[in-house]
Design an enzyme around this catalytic site. Structure first.
Site, PDB file in Angstrom:
ATOM      1  N   TYR A  78       5.455  23.839  10.253  1.00 58.28           N
ATOM      2  CA  TYR A  78       6.289  24.036  11.434  1.00 58.28           C
ATOM      3  C   TYR A  78       5.490  23.641  12.665  1.00 58.28           C
ATOM      4  O   TYR A  78       4.340  24.036  12.803  1.00 58.28           O
ATOM      5  CB  TYR A  78       6.587  25.515  11.683  1.00 58.28           C
ATOM      6  CG  TYR A  78       7.227  26.323  10.628  1.00 58.28           C
ATOM      7  CD1 TYR A  78       8.497  26.832  10.825  1.00 58.28           C
ATOM      8  CD2 TYR A  78       6.553  26.666   9.463  1.00 58.28           C
ATOM      9  CE1 TYR A  78       9.085  27.649   9.890  1.00 58.28           C
ATOM     10  CE2 TYR A  78       7.135  27.476   8.521  1.00 58.28           C
ATOM     11  CZ  TYR A  78       8.400  27.967   8.733  1.00 58.28           C
ATOM     12  OH  TYR A  78       8.981  28.780   7.808  1.00 58.28           O
ATOM     13  N   LYS A 118      10.343  42.979   4.603  1.00 56.24           N
ATOM     14  CA  LYS A 118      10.692  42.773   6.011  1.00 56.24           C
ATOM     15  C   LYS A 118      12.011  42.003   6.135  1.00 56.24           C
ATOM     16  O   LYS A 118      12.887  42.369   6.922  1.00 56.24           O
ATOM     17  CB  LYS A 118       9.567  42.018   6.731  1.00 56.24           C
ATOM     18  CG  LYS A 118       9.812  41.826   8.207  1.00 56.24           C
ATOM     19  CD  LYS A 118       8.629  41.143   8.883  1.00 56.24           C
ATOM     20  CE  LYS A 118       8.906  40.919  10.353  1.00 56.24           C
ATOM     21  NZ  LYS A 118       7.787  40.276  11.045  1.00 56.24           N
ATOM     22  N   ASP A 119      12.173  40.930   5.336  1.00 60.37           N
ATOM     23  CA  ASP A 119      13.409  40.149   5.414  1.00 60.37           C
ATOM     24  C   ASP A 119      14.601  40.930   4.864  1.00 60.37           C
ATOM     25  O   ASP A 119      15.721  40.791   5.357  1.00 60.37           O
ATOM     26  CB  ASP A 119      13.256  38.809   4.703  1.00 60.37           C
ATOM     27  CG  ASP A 119      12.437  37.807   5.511  1.00 60.37           C
ATOM     28  OD1 ASP A 119      12.173  38.062   6.713  1.00 60.37           O
ATOM     29  OD2 ASP A 119      12.056  36.767   4.953  1.00 60.37           O
ATOM     30  N   LYS A 141      11.739  24.634  16.847  1.00 64.22           N
ATOM     31  CA  LYS A 141      10.896  24.386  15.687  1.00 64.22           C
ATOM     32  C   LYS A 141      11.215  22.999  15.150  1.00 64.22           C
ATOM     33  O   LYS A 141      12.375  22.587  15.136  1.00 64.22           O
ATOM     34  CB  LYS A 141      11.195  25.380  14.554  1.00 64.22           C
ATOM     35  CG  LYS A 141      10.961  26.816  14.868  1.00 64.22           C
ATOM     36  CD  LYS A 141      11.366  27.674  13.672  1.00 64.22           C
ATOM     37  CE  LYS A 141      11.212  29.146  13.946  1.00 64.22           C
ATOM     38  NZ  LYS A 141      11.651  29.971  12.810  1.00 64.22           N
ATOM     39  N   HIS A 177      16.564  30.737  11.742  1.00 65.59           N
ATOM     40  CA  HIS A 177      16.070  29.755  10.774  1.00 65.59           C
ATOM     41  C   HIS A 177      15.534  30.454   9.531  1.00 65.59           C
ATOM     42  O   HIS A 177      14.901  31.503   9.617  1.00 65.59           O
ATOM     43  CB  HIS A 177      14.942  28.928  11.414  1.00 65.59           C
ATOM     44  CG  HIS A 177      14.196  28.105  10.418  1.00 65.59           C
ATOM     45  ND1 HIS A 177      12.943  28.460   9.952  1.00 65.59           N
ATOM     46  CD2 HIS A 177      14.535  26.962   9.782  1.00 65.59           C
ATOM     47  CE1 HIS A 177      12.547  27.556   9.077  1.00 65.59           C
ATOM     48  NE2 HIS A 177      13.496  26.649   8.952  1.00 65.59           N
ATOM     49  N   ASN A 237       2.295  25.871  12.306  1.00 64.57           N
ATOM     50  CA  ASN A 237       2.185  26.914  11.287  1.00 64.57           C
ATOM     51  C   ASN A 237       2.439  26.324   9.906  1.00 64.57           C
ATOM     52  O   ASN A 237       3.163  25.336   9.765  1.00 64.57           O
ATOM     53  CB  ASN A 237       3.214  28.017  11.550  1.00 64.57           C
ATOM     54  CG  ASN A 237       3.076  28.601  12.936  1.00 64.57           C
ATOM     55  OD1 ASN A 237       1.994  28.938  13.375  1.00 64.57           O
ATOM     56  ND2 ASN A 237       4.190  28.704  13.649  1.00 64.57           N
ATOM     57  N   ARG A 259      12.692  32.927   2.922  1.00 70.08           N
ATOM     58  CA  ARG A 259      12.060  33.321   4.183  1.00 70.08           C
ATOM     59  C   ARG A 259      13.127  33.149   5.254  1.00 70.08           C
ATOM     60  O   ARG A 259      13.595  32.053   5.490  1.00 70.08           O
ATOM     61  CB  ARG A 259      10.838  32.458   4.484  1.00 70.08           C
ATOM     62  CG  ARG A 259       9.664  32.724   3.549  1.00 70.08           C
ATOM     63  CD  ARG A 259       8.436  31.983   4.019  1.00 70.08           C
ATOM     64  NE  ARG A 259       7.344  32.112   3.094  1.00 70.08           N
ATOM     65  CZ  ARG A 259       6.290  32.917   3.270  1.00 70.08           C
ATOM     66  NH1 ARG A 259       6.214  33.658   4.352  1.00 70.08           N
ATOM     67  NH2 ARG A 259       5.326  32.970   2.382  1.00 70.08           N
ATOM     68  N   GLN A 307       1.976  25.244  19.001  1.00 71.60           N
ATOM     69  CA  GLN A 307       1.434  25.882  17.811  1.00 71.60           C
ATOM     70  C   GLN A 307       1.982  25.186  16.578  1.00 71.60           C
ATOM     71  O   GLN A 307       3.125  24.725  16.579  1.00 71.60           O
ATOM     72  CB  GLN A 307       1.880  27.351  17.827  1.00 71.60           C
ATOM     73  CG  GLN A 307       1.214  28.274  16.865  1.00 71.60           C
ATOM     74  CD  GLN A 307       1.584  29.717  17.182  1.00 71.60           C
ATOM     75  OE1 GLN A 307       1.182  30.244  18.195  1.00 71.60           O
ATOM     76  NE2 GLN A 307       2.347  30.350  16.310  1.00 71.60           N
ATOM     77  N   HIS A 330      15.008  33.962  10.737  1.00 71.25           N
ATOM     78  CA  HIS A 330      14.151  34.391  11.838  1.00 71.25           C
ATOM     79  C   HIS A 330      14.477  33.678  13.148  1.00 71.25           C
ATOM     80  O   HIS A 330      14.931  32.542  13.145  1.00 71.25           O
ATOM     81  CB  HIS A 330      12.681  34.116  11.492  1.00 71.25           C
ATOM     82  CG  HIS A 330      12.249  34.731  10.203  1.00 71.25           C
ATOM     83  ND1 HIS A 330      11.370  34.099   9.350  1.00 71.25           N
ATOM     84  CD2 HIS A 330      12.569  35.910   9.608  1.00 71.25           C
ATOM     85  CE1 HIS A 330      11.163  34.865   8.291  1.00 71.25           C
ATOM     86  NE2 HIS A 330      11.882  35.964   8.424  1.00 71.25           N
ATOM     87  N   ARG A 335       0.814  -1.217   0.000  1.00 71.00           N
ATOM     88  CA  ARG A 335       0.000   0.000   0.000  1.00 71.00           C
ATOM     89  C   ARG A 335       0.846   1.265   0.000  1.00 71.00           C
ATOM     90  O   ARG A 335       0.393   2.330  -0.386  1.00 71.00           O
ATOM     91  CB  ARG A 335      -0.909   0.036   1.233  1.00 71.00           C
ATOM     92  CG  ARG A 335      -1.897  -1.120   1.302  1.00 71.00           C
ATOM     93  CD  ARG A 335      -2.564  -1.165   2.648  1.00 71.00           C
ATOM     94  NE  ARG A 335      -1.534  -1.514   3.667  1.00 71.00           N
ATOM     95  CZ  ARG A 335      -1.768  -1.583   4.962  1.00 71.00           C
ATOM     96  NH1 ARG A 335      -2.962  -1.306   5.442  1.00 71.00           N
ATOM     97  NH2 ARG A 335      -0.799  -1.920   5.800  1.00 71.00           N
TER      98      ARG A 335
END
Length: 181
Positions: free
Chosen positions: A132, A167-168, A72, A119, A48, A59, A46, A62, A23
């Site tokens: 995440y 922003k980055d 993370k 990261h 994300n 990205r 959390q 951060h 399978r």
């Protein structure tokens, strides 16, 4: 799950241990007990999702500062990314070192990123999604960033970036950041 520590102290590549048959396969992608047996923070609060339209989207890099620093666990659920982490813990033996790991939808591979790391990633395919699981709630004012092209680290991105947010792009160089709030 198969946990492999990277050259960066406390950072792990996690592979799904596959039980295969006609399978396909079955495997565990999360187990609090197994994370704890490896000394990892398993207190997820959390989850994300990041969807990226275009190959070459950056990205990062951060992080969140104490007391809101987070671990993370990252997995690419569609497409492919080159995931990069930098150890920004001043007291760490691997301080200012970085690694990059390719994560793809087919590999089911994950990257565990401890507190005190920056990261980021670049997408290697169009229409890439990243999932995440984090151990701290997002806290405005506790987030920080380092430019993805900071010469203090000389990250070797496998492809040229095509999309980087304002922003980055506005993140300071490493010498300009403050690691506490």
């Amino acid at each position: 799950m198969i946990f492999t520590e990277t050259k960066l102290k406390g950072a792990f590549i996690i592979d799904v241990k596959r039980l295969e048959d006609e399978r396909g396969f079955f495997g565990r992608a999360w187990c609090k007990r197994e994370f704890e047996q490896h000394g990892l923070n398993a207190n997820a609060v959390q989850a994300n999702v990041s969807y990226n339209k275009v190959k070459g989207t950056i990205r990062g890099m951060h992080y969140q500062v104490a007391p809101f620093a987070e671990t993370k666990t990252i997995r690419c659920t569609s497409g492919a990314i080159y995931d990069v982490i930098i150890d920004i813990r001043p007291d760490s033996p691997t301080y200012k070192q970085w690694i990059g790991v390719e994560l793809t939808e087919d590999s089911f591979r994950m990257l565990y990123v401890p507190e005190g790391f920056a990261h980021g990633f670049i997408t290697l395919k169009d229409h890439t999604s990243v999932h995440y699981v984090v151990t701290e709630f997002y806290t405005p004012g506790a987030e920080g960033g380092i430019r993805f092209d900071d010469p203090a680290f000389n990250i070797e991105w496998p492809i040229k970036p095509s999309v980087v947010s304002e922003k980055d792009l506005a993140h300071p160089g490493y010498r300009e950041i403050t690691l506490t709030k």
